[in-house]
Design a protein around this motif. Structure first.
Motif, PDB file in Angstrom:
ATOM      1  N   ARG A  73      -7.099   2.350  12.630  1.00 50.95           N
ATOM      2  CA  ARG A  73      -8.310   1.554  12.857  1.00 50.95           C
ATOM      3  C   ARG A  73      -9.534   2.478  13.037  1.00 50.95           C
ATOM      4  NH1 ARG A  73      -8.830  -2.351  18.084  1.00 50.95           N
ATOM      5  NH2 ARG A  73     -11.041  -2.836  17.853  1.00 50.95           N
ATOM      6  N   TRP A  74      -9.292   3.695  13.529  1.00 50.55           N
ATOM      7  CA  TRP A  74     -10.400   4.637  13.776  1.00 50.55           C
ATOM      8  C   TRP A  74     -10.292   5.933  12.978  1.00 50.55           C
ATOM      9  CZ3 TRP A  74      -7.566   2.240  17.683  1.00 50.55           C
ATOM     10  CH2 TRP A  74      -8.238   1.194  18.339  1.00 50.55           C
ATOM     11  N   TYR A  75      -9.079   6.286  12.559  1.00 54.10           N
ATOM     12  CA  TYR A  75      -8.861   7.588  11.930  1.00 54.10           C
ATOM     13  C   TYR A  75      -8.169   7.410  10.580  1.00 54.10           C
ATOM     14  CZ  TYR A  75      -9.665   9.236  16.707  1.00 54.10           C
ATOM     15  OH  TYR A  75     -10.201   9.473  17.938  1.00 54.10           O
TER      16      TYR A  75
ATOM     17  N   LYS B  17     -14.868   9.925  18.755  1.00 52.70           N
ATOM     18  CA  LYS B  17     -15.219  10.410  17.421  1.00 52.70           C
ATOM     19  C   LYS B  17     -16.662  10.915  17.388  1.00 52.70           C
ATOM     20  CE  LYS B  17     -13.697   8.789  13.607  1.00 52.70           C
ATOM     21  NZ  LYS B  17     -13.443   7.904  12.446  1.00 52.70           N
TER      22      LYS B  17
ATOM     23  N   THR C 229      -4.670  10.814  11.884  1.00 49.67           N
ATOM     24  CA  THR C 229      -3.720  10.192  12.822  1.00 49.67           C
ATOM     25  C   THR C 229      -2.494  11.077  13.015  1.00 49.67           C
ATOM     26  OG1 THR C 229      -4.445   7.969  12.237  1.00 49.67           O
ATOM     27  CG2 THR C 229      -2.217   8.177  13.138  1.00 49.67           C
TER      28      THR C 229
ATOM     29  N   ASP D 158     -11.780   0.226  21.892  1.00 50.06           N
ATOM     30  CA  ASP D 158     -12.595   0.505  20.698  1.00 50.06           C
ATOM     31  C   ASP D 158     -13.771   1.421  21.042  1.00 50.06           C
ATOM     32  OD1 ASP D 158     -13.392   0.195  17.968  1.00 50.06           O
ATOM     33  OD2 ASP D 158     -14.988  -1.106  18.696  1.00 50.06           O
ATOM     34  N   LYS D 159     -14.419   1.135  22.175  1.00 53.92           N
ATOM     35  CA  LYS D 159     -15.574   1.946  22.582  1.00 53.92           C
ATOM     36  C   LYS D 159     -15.153   3.395  22.835  1.00 53.92           C
ATOM     37  CE  LYS D 159     -19.268   2.095  26.024  1.00 53.92           C
ATOM     38  NZ  LYS D 159     -19.639   1.643  27.374  1.00 53.92           N
TER      39      LYS D 159
ATOM     40  N   TYR E 113     -12.545   5.124  21.579  1.00 50.92           N
ATOM     41  CA  TYR E 113     -12.282   5.872  20.338  1.00 50.92           C
ATOM     42  C   TYR E 113     -13.573   6.140  19.573  1.00 50.92           C
ATOM     43  CZ  TYR E 113      -7.215   6.012  20.678  1.00 50.92           C
ATOM     44  OH  TYR E 113      -5.935   6.308  21.074  1.00 50.92           O
ATOM     45  N   THR E 114     -14.511   5.189  19.632  1.00 52.49           N
ATOM     46  CA  THR E 114     -15.792   5.399  18.956  1.00 52.49           C
ATOM     47  C   THR E 114     -16.532   6.577  19.595  1.00 52.49           C
ATOM     48  OG1 THR E 114     -15.853   3.045  18.464  1.00 52.49           O
ATOM     49  CG2 THR E 114     -17.927   4.231  18.254  1.00 52.49           C
TER      50      THR E 114
END
Ligand SMILES: [Zn+2]
Length: 468
Positions: A383-385, A352, A390, A345-346, A348-349
């Motif tokens: 979850r992120w995009y 971005k 994606t 998670d970190k 991908y954060t």
């Protein structure tokens, strides 16, 4: 005829007939999975499709797309007149979505199906046939290109390109290059010490991974992979989850060793990518001239900032929890897997936040059933995009990273986009994946046409007509 002669003849006949049946089976298998060259039309017209072009945030309005040979010739909202002299197949899109074939930037064509313990001991001829079957399944999941991040995939690539077996385009790295005790050194402890100049170990004979412990050794191993046809070079710059002797925190190659690889690759017009999780291993690789980082799940903010400043690619994935479950609880490997998964998670954060050039690859290993989740793993990026971001990552963006292979790129033309003049690797999706990304997780049902290099490998759209 006495009974003994009859028996011996029968004994002879049985294995012979088995051989005939087996060879018919193998021949039939090759024919059914190889593209049907003769039945391919010279042009294919997709009528009434909405195009996801591999870059944009939305779909086009109703559009027609003409493919001729292996390229997209024309994209038009107006009807496309047909050339009477050519054999054109018309596919009635019925408002379905036409998009570029998917690209997996971290794939191991040779190591998807064998178990971890099988991989170093099985027969390489058998391994190639199994990898061929998996390559066909990979294509049928809509992945028309893969970047192979380690393993002896040169023969398979040739067989696919020659039409012997159907599968995705392969950008091979050849053997992973590692240090003694690094990620990818799967030797047993009793095989240490290595005597320089001694016979190769099993993993090296197979071309799975090569050990190199000095800039000179690195140069030899890199140049060997380039000679064999590598389109990029893969080194392991830090520890790994599945390797028996490499803790996650270690940095492996020295900067001069990494630089020797970079220099040898750049002399061939291509680049080095490294397996690296930690800030130290990533930063050292960048200092040595490495252009792409695989994974990066333990990176920190200064590392992300450095990657952004230098324009370094991040090729990563959201590892599913199953990869931890594959190791015994309380084992070192299990703990390492949990640590990497927790960093996802970190990473991908940060990717971005710093607008890192981010590519997608699954890195699915040692599990045929996990491989069926290749599209589902991609869908997990929402979850992120956004769904459009994606799909753009797995098509247009991944293709930009592939262009870094320069003249070593074996496939002349543009990949990952629906543009006039681009290579015709296309999927017709029954529905709108920008509204329902889960469509890509069930390719058998939802990808109704799969085309690679202008050839139709799957078409379950009812035929309207074929015009000449
Ligand atoms: Zn990998």
């Amino acid at each position: 005829m006495n009974k003994g002669a009859f028996d011996s003849r029968r004994r002879l006949a049985t294995p012979l007939s088995k051989l005939v049946v087996l060879s018919l089976f193998i021949f039939g298998w090759l024919v059914s999975t190889a593209p049907a060259q003769d039945s391919q039309p010279s042009a294919v017209l997709f009528e009434d499709v909405r195009v996801f072009d591999g870059k944009s945030a939305g779909l086009s309005g109703p559009t027609n797309v003409l493919v001729r040979g292996n390229k997209i010739e024309k994209i038009s909202t107006a009807p496309i007149p047909l050339d009477r002299t050519s054999n054109t197949r018309i596919i009635n899109g019925g408002g379905r979505t036409l998009m570029p074939g998917l690209i997996d930037m971290h794939w191991h064509t040779m190591f998807v199906r064998p178990s971890h313990s099988e991989v170093l001991v099985w027969d390489l001829g058998y391994a190639n046939l199994v990898a061929g079957a998996e390559a066909t399944d990979t294509l049928m999941r809509g992945f028309t290109t893969v970047r192979d991040m380690g393993g002896p995939s040169f023969g398979l690539k040739r067989a696919i390109d020659d039409g012997v077996v159907s599968g995705p385009r392969i950008f091979p790295s050849g053997a992973v290059i590692t240090i003694t005790g690094g990620h990818g050194d799967f030797r047993q402890l009793f095989e240490v010490p290595r005597i320089l100049g001694s016979p190769l170990t099993r993993m090296e004979q197979q071309g799975a991974s090569m050990v190199a412990d000095s800039p000179d050794e690195v140069r030899v191993r890199v140049r060997e992979q380039l000679m064999l046809g590598a389109t990029q070079i893969k080194l392991t710059a830090g520890g790994g989850v599945a390797s028996p002797h490499s803790p996650l925190d270690v940095s492996t190659f020295t900067e001069p060793e990494l630089h020797a690889a970079v220099e040898a690759a750049e002399n061939w017009g291509t680049y080095v990518t490294v397996h690296a999780y930690t800030p130290t291993s990533i930063q050292r690789a960048i200092a040595a001239g490495v252009k792409c980082i695989e994974h990066g799940q333990l990176m920190d903010e200064p590392t992300a900032r450095l990657m952004a400043e230098r324009g370094i690619w991040l090729s990563t994935q959201p590892f599913p929890d199953e990869i931890a479950k594959a190791f015994p609880p309380n084992s070192q490997e299990h703990a390492k897997a949990l640590e990497v998964i927790a960093g996802t998670d970190k990473t991908y954060t940060l990717a971005k936040k710093y607008k890192l050039k981010t590519a997608f690859g699954t890195d699915i290993l040692f599990s045929q059933s996990q491989a069926t989740q290749q599209g589902a793993m991609l869908a997990g990026l929402v979850r992120w995009y956004t769904p459009a971001e994606t799909l753009a990552m797995a098509t247009g963006t991944n293709a930009q990273l592939l262009t870094m292979s320069g003249n070593r790129n074996p496939y002349a033309g543009k990949l990952g986009v629906v543009d006039e003049g681009a290579l015709a690797d296309l999927l017709l999706v029954d529905g709108n994946p920008l509204e329902n990304i889960q469509l890509i997780a069930e390719p058998a049902r939802n990808f109704v046409v799969i085309m690679k290099d202008g050839k139709i490998y799957k078409n379950i759209v009812p035929e309207v007509s074929t015009r000449r």
